[in-house]
Write an enzyme that holds these catalytic residues in place. Sequence first.
Site, PDB file in Angstrom:
ATOM      1  N   CYS A  52       0.845  -1.215   0.000  1.00 16.96           N
ATOM      2  CA  CYS A  52       0.000   0.000   0.000  1.00 16.96           C
ATOM      3  C   CYS A  52       0.871   1.252   0.000  1.00 16.96           C
ATOM      4  O   CYS A  52       1.740   1.415   0.856  1.00 16.96           O
ATOM      5  CB  CYS A  52      -0.904  -0.017   1.231  1.00 16.96           C
ATOM      6  SG  CYS A  52      -1.706   1.568   1.531  1.00 16.96           S
ATOM      7  N   CYS A  55       0.449   3.277   3.529  1.00 22.17           N
ATOM      8  CA  CYS A  55       0.819   2.740   4.835  1.00 22.17           C
ATOM      9  C   CYS A  55       2.135   3.365   5.335  1.00 22.17           C
ATOM     10  O   CYS A  55       2.999   3.738   4.531  1.00 22.17           O
ATOM     11  CB  CYS A  55       0.963   1.217   4.768  1.00 22.17           C
ATOM     12  SG  CYS A  55      -0.607   0.340   4.957  1.00 22.17           S
ATOM     13  N   HIS A 114      -4.329   0.289   7.978  1.00 20.00           N
ATOM     14  CA  HIS A 114      -4.836   0.034   6.631  1.00 20.00           C
ATOM     15  C   HIS A 114      -6.243  -0.570   6.647  1.00 20.00           C
ATOM     16  O   HIS A 114      -7.006  -0.421   5.689  1.00 20.00           O
ATOM     17  CB  HIS A 114      -3.863  -0.932   5.937  1.00 20.00           C
ATOM     18  CG  HIS A 114      -4.163  -1.197   4.500  1.00 20.00           C
ATOM     19  ND1 HIS A 114      -3.826  -0.320   3.493  1.00 20.00           N
ATOM     20  CD2 HIS A 114      -4.772  -2.251   3.885  1.00 20.00           C
ATOM     21  CE1 HIS A 114      -4.204  -0.824   2.322  1.00 20.00           C
ATOM     22  NE2 HIS A 114      -4.784  -1.986   2.534  1.00 20.00           N
ATOM     23  N   ASN A 154     -13.223  10.210  -1.033  1.00 24.61           N
ATOM     24  CA  ASN A 154     -13.802   9.294  -1.995  1.00 24.61           C
ATOM     25  C   ASN A 154     -13.662   7.922  -1.394  1.00 24.61           C
ATOM     26  O   ASN A 154     -12.539   7.465  -1.223  1.00 24.61           O
ATOM     27  CB  ASN A 154     -12.927   9.348  -3.257  1.00 24.61           C
ATOM     28  CG  ASN A 154     -13.707   9.652  -4.468  1.00 24.61           C
ATOM     29  OD1 ASN A 154     -14.904   9.885  -4.409  1.00 24.61           O
ATOM     30  ND2 ASN A 154     -13.022   9.645  -5.592  1.00 24.61           N
ATOM     31  N   SER A 162      -8.923   4.528  -5.336  1.00 19.29           N
ATOM     32  CA  SER A 162      -7.876   3.624  -5.818  1.00 19.29           C
ATOM     33  C   SER A 162      -7.303   2.743  -4.714  1.00 19.29           C
ATOM     34  O   SER A 162      -6.591   1.789  -4.997  1.00 19.29           O
ATOM     35  CB  SER A 162      -6.764   4.443  -6.466  1.00 19.29           C
ATOM     36  OG  SER A 162      -6.188   5.305  -5.501  1.00 19.29           O
ATOM     37  N   HIS A 165      -7.013   2.054   1.947  1.00 17.44           N
ATOM     38  CA  HIS A 165      -6.419   2.690   3.129  1.00 17.44           C
ATOM     39  C   HIS A 165      -7.215   3.968   3.432  1.00 17.44           C
ATOM     40  O   HIS A 165      -7.456   4.769   2.527  1.00 17.44           O
ATOM     41  CB  HIS A 165      -4.942   3.016   2.872  1.00 17.44           C
ATOM     42  CG  HIS A 165      -4.209   3.404   4.109  1.00 17.44           C
ATOM     43  ND1 HIS A 165      -3.256   2.600   4.696  1.00 17.44           N
ATOM     44  CD2 HIS A 165      -4.326   4.492   4.903  1.00 17.44           C
ATOM     45  CE1 HIS A 165      -2.808   3.191   5.793  1.00 17.44           C
ATOM     46  NE2 HIS A 165      -3.446   4.340   5.930  1.00 17.44           N
ATOM     47  N   HIS A 167      -8.335   7.366   3.657  1.00 14.78           N
ATOM     48  CA  HIS A 167      -7.698   8.621   3.236  1.00 14.78           C
ATOM     49  C   HIS A 167      -8.691   9.539   2.535  1.00 14.78           C
ATOM     50  O   HIS A 167      -9.744   9.117   2.090  1.00 14.78           O
ATOM     51  CB  HIS A 167      -6.519   8.341   2.293  1.00 14.78           C
ATOM     52  CG  HIS A 167      -6.945   7.872   0.924  1.00 14.78           C
ATOM     53  ND1 HIS A 167      -7.371   6.590   0.672  1.00 14.78           N
ATOM     54  CD2 HIS A 167      -7.018   8.527  -0.266  1.00 14.78           C
ATOM     55  CE1 HIS A 167      -7.685   6.470  -0.610  1.00 14.78           C
ATOM     56  NE2 HIS A 167      -7.484   7.627  -1.204  1.00 14.78           N
ATOM     57  N   GLN A 169      -8.728  13.655   0.298  1.00 17.26           N
ATOM     58  CA  GLN A 169      -7.900  14.527  -0.537  1.00 17.26           C
ATOM     59  C   GLN A 169      -8.279  15.986  -0.328  1.00 17.26           C
ATOM     60  O   GLN A 169      -9.352  16.299   0.187  1.00 17.26           O
ATOM     61  CB  GLN A 169      -8.117  14.194  -2.011  1.00 17.26           C
ATOM     62  CG  GLN A 169      -7.674  12.808  -2.430  1.00 17.26           C
ATOM     63  CD  GLN A 169      -7.641  12.693  -3.950  1.00 17.26           C
ATOM     64  OE1 GLN A 169      -7.156  13.588  -4.649  1.00 17.26           O
ATOM     65  NE2 GLN A 169      -8.150  11.596  -4.467  1.00 17.26           N
TER      66      GLN A 169
HETATM   67  P1  H2U Z   1      -8.170   8.153  -4.439  1.00 19.15           P
HETATM   68  O1  H2U Z   1      -7.887   6.769  -4.101  1.00 19.15           O
HETATM   69  O2  H2U Z   1      -9.126   8.808  -3.480  1.00 19.15           O
HETATM   70  O3  H2U Z   1      -8.564   8.322  -5.863  1.00 19.15           O
HETATM   71  O4  H2U Z   1      -6.850   8.998  -4.266  1.00 19.15           O
HETATM   72  C1  H2U Z   1      -5.571   8.556  -4.046  1.00 19.15           C
HETATM   73  C2  H2U Z   1      -4.654   9.678  -4.502  1.00 19.15           C
HETATM   74  O5  H2U Z   1      -3.327   9.317  -4.164  1.00 19.15           O
HETATM   75  C3  H2U Z   1      -4.709   9.887  -6.002  1.00 19.15           C
HETATM   76  O6  H2U Z   1      -5.141  11.219  -6.255  1.00 19.15           O
HETATM   77  C4  H2U Z   1      -2.471   9.784  -5.176  1.00 19.15           C
HETATM   78  C5  H2U Z   1      -3.289   9.671  -6.459  1.00 19.15           C
HETATM   79  O7  H2U Z   1      -2.875  10.651  -7.373  1.00 19.15           O
HETATM   80  N1  H2U Z   1      -1.237   8.981  -5.154  1.00 19.15           N
HETATM   81  C6  H2U Z   1      -0.045   9.578  -4.772  1.00 19.15           C
HETATM   82  O8  H2U Z   1      -0.031  10.779  -4.509  1.00 19.15           O
HETATM   83  N2  H2U Z   1       1.094   8.823  -4.691  1.00 19.15           N
HETATM   84  C7  H2U Z   1       1.153   7.498  -5.001  1.00 19.15           C
HETATM   85  O9  H2U Z   1       2.206   6.884  -4.865  1.00 19.15           O
HETATM   86  C8  H2U Z   1      -0.045   6.813  -5.517  1.00 19.15           C
HETATM   87  C9  H2U Z   1      -1.329   7.597  -5.531  1.00 19.15           C
END
Ligand code: H2U
Length: 339
Positions: A52, A55, A114, A154, A162, A165, A167, A169
């Site tokens: 992850c 993490c 996580h 989200n 995505s 974990h 989180h 934004q």
């Molecule tokens: P979501 O899972 O809510 O879409 O957002 C995860 C965000 O984490 C996503 O905007 C960022 C992606 O750009 N990200 C990083 O900043 N670094 C990483 O190593 C992978 C994902």
Amino acid sequence: MSTLNLTNDPHRRYNILTGEWVLVSPHRTKRPWQGKTEAIASADRPAYDPACYLCPGNIRSGGHQNPAYTDTFVFTNDFAALMPDSGDGTYQNGLLQANGERGICRVICFSPNHALTLPDMPVEAIRKVVDLWENEYRELGSLDFINHVQIFENKGAIMGCSNPHPHGQIWAQTSIPQEAAKKGVQQGKHWASTGRSLLGDYLSQELTEQERLICSNDHFVALVPFWAVWPYEALIVPRRHFQHIGQMTEAEKDAFAAILKNLTQRFDRVFDTSFPYSAGLHQAPTDGQEHPAWHFHMAFYPPLLRSATVKKFMVGYEMFGEAQRDITPEMAAATLRTS
Ligand code: H2U
């Protein structure tokens, strides 16, 4: 003119915050469903996942290493949609126009664990997320070129999240984005004509009518708004009129954390699944102006409709006409109240 029966007759409801309408078709709740179902994401997750990128201690894309954080952790998005030093020029070519947009995008880890989601976290841990949201709103909002700070979460694979974990934004930018701009206009009109907060007046009415309330505490009320578009859409409104998270008292921050847990736990119980949603804080712009009309609130847009596997799609009529829903906001509120 015949009287309108809100539990039976097709009707359109007005969203006082955006000035938009939603079509409600309560009689349609009996229709059979043979459409798409979604897979339920497995809830079985380890507290630490070596693969992850959120993490503690793990390496993110681009080689950045997360610290061994113990509560919350914030970092600049490695794939940011907005950048602080991009061009801010304009493009004008006949009817075609575009403006450069600068900004900053951050990712916030709610917990080092996580396996958790917001409703699983103790209120004291959620309070740390509230504190971080406040710090970010203040810090980003104090920058000259940042006029709006959008904090959101989200949650769930079907919302396009995505990574499970816990989180959220932040996208902070120079322009006031459309959703917030619409709400600013509507609140401003009410303020200009009455000298009172639009959401304050709305909350008074909902507290009297009671039928769309979900849960509440000394400082906040969660309800399904009269104009809800998503089946179990919810709004958290502070009882006191203030413009942004930076104005919350310590007691209000504790109460905000508590109602966040209460509401999201109810969501999880509706279909006995980790409830997906997009949730966001809406509050005053950070453009240096006074925004007396703005009334802080948080909205939740969850897509699930009939079960953990059947979601609502915003397609067809919704794309070409306007938003539509079948179960009434009152039915949804009754379900959430008893969940
Ligand atoms: P979501 O899972 O809510 O879409 O957002 C995860 C965000 O984490 C996503 O905007 C960022 C992606 O750009 N990200 C990083 O900043 N670094 C990483 O190593 C992978 C994902």
